[in-house]
Scaffold this motif. Sequence first.
Motif, PDB file in Angstrom:
ATOM      1  N   GLU A  40       0.829  -1.198   0.000  1.00 25.27           N
ATOM      2  CA  GLU A  40       0.000   0.000   0.000  1.00 25.27           C
ATOM      3  C   GLU A  40       0.870   1.257   0.000  1.00 25.27           C
ATOM      4  OE1 GLU A  40      -3.384   1.486  -0.725  1.00 25.27           O
ATOM      5  OE2 GLU A  40      -3.650  -0.469   0.233  1.00 25.27           O
ATOM      6  N   ALA A  41       1.925   1.242   0.816  1.00 25.09           N
ATOM      7  CA  ALA A  41       2.824   2.388   0.870  1.00 25.09           C
ATOM      8  C   ALA A  41       3.543   2.582  -0.462  1.00 25.09           C
ATOM      9  CB  ALA A  41       3.836   2.204   2.003  1.00 25.09           C
ATOM     10  N   LEU A  42       3.970   1.495  -1.092  1.00 29.27           N
ATOM     11  CA  LEU A  42       4.637   1.585  -2.392  1.00 29.27           C
ATOM     12  C   LEU A  42       3.676   2.073  -3.469  1.00 29.27           C
ATOM     13  CD1 LEU A  42       6.751  -1.695  -2.236  1.00 29.27           C
ATOM     14  CD2 LEU A  42       7.649   0.640  -2.257  1.00 29.27           C
ATOM     15  N   ASN A  43       2.444   1.596  -3.428  1.00 33.11           N
ATOM     16  CA  ASN A  43       1.446   2.058  -4.398  1.00 33.11           C
ATOM     17  C   ASN A  43       1.199   3.557  -4.254  1.00 33.11           C
ATOM     18  OD1 ASN A  43       1.154  -0.515  -5.388  1.00 33.11           O
ATOM     19  ND2 ASN A  43      -0.739  -0.958  -4.285  1.00 33.11           N
ATOM     20  N   ASN A  44       1.163   4.030  -3.018  1.00 38.37           N
ATOM     21  CA  ASN A  44       0.974   5.465  -2.794  1.00 38.37           C
ATOM     22  C   ASN A  44       2.120   6.269  -3.394  1.00 38.37           C
ATOM     23  OD1 ASN A  44      -1.388   4.975  -1.400  1.00 38.37           O
ATOM     24  ND2 ASN A  44      -0.429   5.069   0.612  1.00 38.37           N
ATOM     25  N   ALA A  45       3.345   5.773  -3.185  1.00 36.80           N
ATOM     26  CA  ALA A  45       4.517   6.471  -3.732  1.00 36.80           C
ATOM     27  C   ALA A  45       4.466   6.512  -5.251  1.00 36.80           C
ATOM     28  CB  ALA A  45       5.797   5.772  -3.266  1.00 36.80           C
ATOM     29  N   LEU A  46       3.962   5.436  -5.835  1.00 36.73           N
ATOM     30  CA  LEU A  46       3.915   5.331  -7.290  1.00 36.73           C
ATOM     31  C   LEU A  46       2.768   6.130  -7.893  1.00 36.73           C
ATOM     32  CD1 LEU A  46       5.181   3.795  -9.741  1.00 36.73           C
ATOM     33  CD2 LEU A  46       3.482   2.016  -9.355  1.00 36.73           C
ATOM     34  N   LYS A  47       1.585   6.029  -7.288  1.00 40.63           N
ATOM     35  CA  LYS A  47       0.378   6.611  -7.892  1.00 40.63           C
ATOM     36  C   LYS A  47       0.087   8.040  -7.448  1.00 40.63           C
ATOM     37  CE  LYS A  47      -1.897   2.092  -8.191  1.00 40.63           C
ATOM     38  NZ  LYS A  47      -3.083   1.298  -7.759  1.00 40.63           N
ATOM     39  N   HIS A  48       0.371   8.342  -6.187  1.00 37.69           N
ATOM     40  CA  HIS A  48      -0.043   9.631  -5.637  1.00 37.69           C
ATOM     41  C   HIS A  48       1.113  10.602  -5.416  1.00 37.69           C
ATOM     42  CE1 HIS A  48      -4.045   7.979  -5.005  1.00 37.69           C
ATOM     43  NE2 HIS A  48      -3.513   6.972  -4.344  1.00 37.69           N
ATOM     44  N   CYS A  87       5.935  13.919  -3.274  1.00 37.28           N
ATOM     45  CA  CYS A  87       5.439  15.257  -2.937  1.00 37.28           C
ATOM     46  C   CYS A  87       5.034  15.402  -1.484  1.00 37.28           C
ATOM     47  CB  CYS A  87       4.259  15.612  -3.834  1.00 37.28           C
ATOM     48  SG  CYS A  87       2.843  14.501  -3.658  1.00 37.28           S
ATOM     49  N   GLY A  88       4.794  14.264  -0.789  1.00 38.62           N
ATOM     50  CA  GLY A  88       4.400  14.342   0.609  1.00 38.62           C
ATOM     51  C   GLY A  88       3.004  14.914   0.792  1.00 38.62           C
ATOM     52  N   PHE A  89       2.560  14.955   2.047  1.00 36.21           N
ATOM     53  CA  PHE A  89       1.240  15.488   2.369  1.00 36.21           C
ATOM     54  C   PHE A  89       1.207  15.815   3.851  1.00 36.21           C
ATOM     55  CE2 PHE A  89       1.105  11.019   3.204  1.00 36.21           C
ATOM     56  CZ  PHE A  89       0.281  10.854   4.301  1.00 36.21           C
ATOM     57  N   ALA A  90       0.095  16.326   4.318  1.00 37.87           N
ATOM     58  CA  ALA A  90      -0.058  16.662   5.731  1.00 37.87           C
ATOM     59  C   ALA A  90      -0.831  15.540   6.427  1.00 37.87           C
ATOM     60  CB  ALA A  90      -0.795  17.992   5.888  1.00 37.87           C
ATOM     61  N   PRO A  91      -0.181  14.670   7.189  1.00 32.72           N
ATOM     62  CA  PRO A  91      -0.883  13.562   7.852  1.00 32.72           C
ATOM     63  C   PRO A  91      -1.997  14.011   8.771  1.00 32.72           C
ATOM     64  CG  PRO A  91       1.494  13.259   7.955  1.00 32.72           C
ATOM     65  CD  PRO A  91       1.260  14.665   7.471  1.00 32.72           C
ATOM     66  N   ALA A  92      -1.937  15.257   9.255  1.00 32.32           N
ATOM     67  CA  ALA A  92      -2.977  15.755  10.159  1.00 32.32           C
ATOM     68  C   ALA A  92      -4.290  15.996   9.443  1.00 32.32           C
ATOM     69  CB  ALA A  92      -2.521  17.053  10.820  1.00 32.32           C
ATOM     70  N   ALA A  93      -4.275  15.918   8.096  1.00 27.94           N
ATOM     71  CA  ALA A  93      -5.498  16.132   7.314  1.00 27.94           C
ATOM     72  C   ALA A  93      -5.788  14.909   6.469  1.00 27.94           C
ATOM     73  CB  ALA A  93      -5.348  17.365   6.423  1.00 27.94           C
ATOM     74  N   PRO A  94      -6.120  13.752   7.112  1.00 34.03           N
ATOM     75  CA  PRO A  94      -6.339  12.516   6.369  1.00 34.03           C
ATOM     76  C   PRO A  94      -7.493  12.598   5.394  1.00 34.03           C
ATOM     77  CG  PRO A  94      -7.128  12.291   8.621  1.00 34.03           C
ATOM     78  CD  PRO A  94      -6.384  13.595   8.553  1.00 34.03           C
ATOM     79  N   GLY A  95      -8.417  13.522   5.616  1.00 36.25           N
ATOM     80  CA  GLY A  95      -9.548  13.637   4.706  1.00 36.25           C
ATOM     81  C   GLY A  95      -9.130  13.995   3.303  1.00 36.25           C
ATOM     82  N   ASP A  96      -7.968  14.614   3.174  1.00 34.78           N
ATOM     83  CA  ASP A  96      -7.468  14.990   1.863  1.00 34.78           C
ATOM     84  C   ASP A  96      -6.748  13.840   1.182  1.00 34.78           C
ATOM     85  OD1 ASP A  96      -8.429  17.522   2.280  1.00 34.78           O
ATOM     86  OD2 ASP A  96      -6.544  18.273   3.116  1.00 34.78           O
ATOM     87  N   GLN A  97      -6.559  12.732   1.900  1.00 33.30           N
ATOM     88  CA  GLN A  97      -5.803  11.614   1.364  1.00 33.30           C
ATOM     89  C   GLN A  97      -6.643  10.340   1.379  1.00 33.30           C
ATOM     90  OE1 GLN A  97      -2.851  12.323   0.121  1.00 33.30           O
ATOM     91  NE2 GLN A  97      -2.945  14.428   0.863  1.00 33.30           N
ATOM     92  N   MET A 126      -5.541   7.083  -0.427  1.00 34.82           N
ATOM     93  CA  MET A 126      -4.205   6.554  -0.196  1.00 34.82           C
ATOM     94  C   MET A 126      -4.171   5.339   0.715  1.00 34.82           C
ATOM     95  SD  MET A 126      -2.004  10.086  -0.011  1.00 34.82           S
ATOM     96  CE  MET A 126      -0.463   9.180   0.169  1.00 34.82           C
ATOM     97  N   GLY A 127      -5.302   4.887   1.213  1.00 34.70           N
ATOM     98  CA  GLY A 127      -5.347   3.665   1.999  1.00 34.70           C
ATOM     99  C   GLY A 127      -4.681   3.752   3.359  1.00 34.70           C
ATOM    100  N   LEU A 128      -4.556   4.968   3.924  1.00 37.43           N
ATOM    101  CA  LEU A 128      -3.879   5.106   5.208  1.00 37.43           C
ATOM    102  C   LEU A 128      -4.629   4.379   6.316  1.00 37.43           C
ATOM    103  CD1 LEU A 128      -2.812   8.867   5.085  1.00 37.43           C
ATOM    104  CD2 LEU A 128      -1.632   6.854   4.219  1.00 37.43           C
ATOM    105  N   GLU A 129      -5.946   4.496   6.304  1.00 38.22           N
ATOM    106  CA  GLU A 129      -6.740   3.838   7.340  1.00 38.22           C
ATOM    107  C   GLU A 129      -6.634   2.327   7.222  1.00 38.22           C
ATOM    108  OE1 GLU A 129      -8.850   3.398  10.683  1.00 38.22           O
ATOM    109  OE2 GLU A 129      -8.030   5.267   9.856  1.00 38.22           O
ATOM    110  N   THR A 130      -6.563   1.817   6.000  1.00 37.37           N
ATOM    111  CA  THR A 130      -6.415   0.378   5.798  1.00 37.37           C
ATOM    112  C   THR A 130      -5.092  -0.114   6.378  1.00 37.37           C
ATOM    113  OG1 THR A 130      -7.732   0.471   3.773  1.00 37.37           O
ATOM    114  CG2 THR A 130      -6.321  -1.454   4.068  1.00 37.37           C
ATOM    115  N   MET A 131      -4.029   0.649   6.160  1.00 35.55           N
ATOM    116  CA  MET A 131      -2.726   0.276   6.722  1.00 35.55           C
ATOM    117  C   MET A 131      -2.789   0.268   8.246  1.00 35.55           C
ATOM    118  SD  MET A 131       0.253   1.890   4.300  1.00 35.55           S
ATOM    119  CE  MET A 131      -0.403   3.560   4.143  1.00 35.55           C
TER     120      MET A 131
END
Length: 202
Positions: A110-118, A144-154, A157-162
């Motif tokens: 999931e983390a690798l897919n995020n790096a590749l796709k997003h 490009c990174g993102f703000a983890p404090a704003a998961p609604g914008d991501q 990216m499957g963060l909750e699944t991880m």
Amino acid sequence: MACDGRLVLTVNPGGTSTKLGLFRETELIFQKSIRHLPEELEQFDSTLGQLDYRRDMILAALEEEGLVGALRKRLQSVEHRAGIEAQFVADPLLTVPACLEEALYYIAQEALNNALKHAGASSVVVRISAGEERLTLEVADDGCGFAPAAPGDQGGMGLETMRQRAERLGSHLSIESAPGAGTSVRVEVPRAERTANPRRGM
């Protein structure tokens, strides 16, 4: 009612026509939906079949090569072909308990897919290390990174699944990222969980 007691029914031709038209339109929509239902069910079954096939392939790779070998193969078959510089860091003699392999693989995937796709990353690093207290898996990218404090914008990216997969292992998942600064996903499995967990699914 007429003066002589007879019941008189008044019909509004326009209203009846409108109701019949709406009924007919609804019927046509329903029939159209029914005609396409077999196709949609077939596509759904096909998707489930593909997911089952992929999971079978992953389980076979884990069974044959273990987590270390399966992740190496993933980097070679996906990231390298996509033109991403991929580095894998692990002790050649490292062995990961079978009860953890599947869930850890999917977290890494999931983390690798995020790096590749997003993230639009040009390089990724996967690290696995084991100490006396914990086993650690980390996936870092220079995207490009993102703000983890704003998961609604991501949401994609499957963060909750991880996180859920990590929790099922009794482990801790941490995500470090910032806009323009890449992302690091780390999961730490305590020693007790490395031996207490039965094999768990996705």
